[in-house]
Design a protein around this motif. Sequence first.
Motif, short mmCIF file in Angstrom:
data_model
loop_
_atom_site.label_atom_id
_atom_site.label_comp_id
_atom_site.label_asym_id
_atom_site.label_seq_id
_atom_site.Cartn_x
_atom_site.Cartn_y
_atom_site.Cartn_z
N ILE A 48 -11.55 4.61 -3.00
CA ILE A 48 -10.12 4.87 -2.82
C ILE A 48 -9.66 4.08 -1.60
CG2 ILE A 48 -8.34 6.60 -2.54
CD1 ILE A 48 -10.02 6.88 -5.12
N ASP A 49 -8.87 3.02 -1.83
CA ASP A 49 -8.40 2.21 -0.71
C ASP A 49 -6.90 1.96 -0.75
OD1 ASP A 49 -8.20 0.44 -2.83
OD2 ASP A 49 -9.63 -1.02 -2.05
N TYR A 50 -6.19 2.72 -1.58
CA TYR A 50 -4.77 2.49 -1.84
C TYR A 50 -4.04 3.83 -1.74
CZ TYR A 50 -0.76 1.10 -4.90
OH TYR A 50 0.47 0.85 -5.45
N LEU A 51 -3.01 3.87 -0.89
CA LEU A 51 -2.21 5.07 -0.71
C LEU A 51 -0.76 4.76 -1.01
CD1 LEU A 51 -2.08 8.06 0.28
CD2 LEU A 51 -1.63 7.15 2.58
N ARG A 52 -0.18 5.50 -1.96
CA ARG A 52 1.25 5.39 -2.26
C ARG A 52 1.97 6.52 -1.54
NH1 ARG A 52 2.41 2.31 -7.16
NH2 ARG A 52 4.36 3.48 -7.32
N ILE A 53 3.00 6.18 -0.81
CA ILE A 53 3.71 7.16 0.02
C ILE A 53 5.15 7.28 -0.46
CG2 ILE A 53 4.49 7.76 2.33
CD1 ILE A 53 2.20 6.11 3.45
N SER A 54 5.52 8.47 -0.92
CA SER A 54 6.92 8.75 -1.22
C SER A 54 7.59 9.21 0.06
CB SER A 54 7.02 9.84 -2.30
OG SER A 54 8.35 10.26 -2.46
N VAL A 55 8.58 8.45 0.52
CA VAL A 55 9.22 8.79 1.79
C VAL A 55 10.44 9.69 1.60
CG1 VAL A 55 8.41 6.70 2.95
CG2 VAL A 55 10.63 6.68 1.77
#
Length: 326
Positions: free
Chosen positions: A13-20
């Motif tokens: 796991i090297d990808y983070l999606r951030i809902s701001v």
Amino acid sequence: MTQTLTDSYLRTIDYLRISVTDRCNLRCSYCVPPTPYAHMHHTDILSYEELIRLVRVGISLGIRKIRLTGGEPFARKELIGFIRDLSALDGLEDLAVTTNGTLIADQIQELKDAGLTRINISLDSLKPERFAEITRKDLFGEVKRTIEGSLAAGLAPVKLNTVLLDGVNGDELEDFARLTFEHPIQVRFIEYMPIGKGQGPAHSDLLAPAIIKRLEALGTLTPLIRGAHDGPSTRYKLEGAKGEIGLISPMSNHFCATCNRLRLTADGHLRPCLLSDTKVNLMDALRNGADDETVAALFQHAAGIKGQRHNLAGHAVEDMMCSIGG
């Protein structure tokens, strides 16, 4: 020392999606419900300072790629400053944003200067009248300016995200694909996912096999080798084209075996899978004084409960797409 974040199926796991934010200035029928709904209160949304701290912890665990989403991310004030702060973090290799493109036509160069690496622009029609019907806003011209500005600024690749729906925009598939002959963009066709409480249909027959068949009628379609920061799309190129075609097929061809991401919602929950309501609460830990080691353990727990594959066919996702971050 940087660790490696892996799940129980040994996926890195090297990808983070951030809902701001869960807010959006558009009201696309398949994304939001037809009736008014309560938005998150600003005190229930992670502050930029809290987000920076979480990203630092994520980087220490091996997160290398960040994508900012919403709602519409640019509906939140001061996002460019947040992008600048993120881009300054050691260890972050890729910083992208997914946007509807209606609010930033005059800010593209500023975004690039702040450290934005790439941009995805959601666009479901090339016809202004149909765009207004789908989104309930007459802002096609602003999206067009954002696309043109992104290309001029050298953000690469510029990606267009298009959700294909029978009887809505399926007749535009070839028109979108032909854009790749004229411009160095990646048009990404996304299979419709029946998520949340929008007004979208129960399913769409415009899945990857049917899409490929129609694309092949335009010319030779050549598969491309995956890049280091490629997401879930399978990439192709039409002979003679300047750009590319991407297919994202969560319904017809699960890409779960190669999934490398976690999703952080605006209200501070880590979701191991877009297509599951399972989540881990980080906000309570942050606001109750947890140290970084405890927060890191929550990241590891979220990775540990990541399923082998999604089960959208057998379980409806209740949370709205606009609050998950897509």
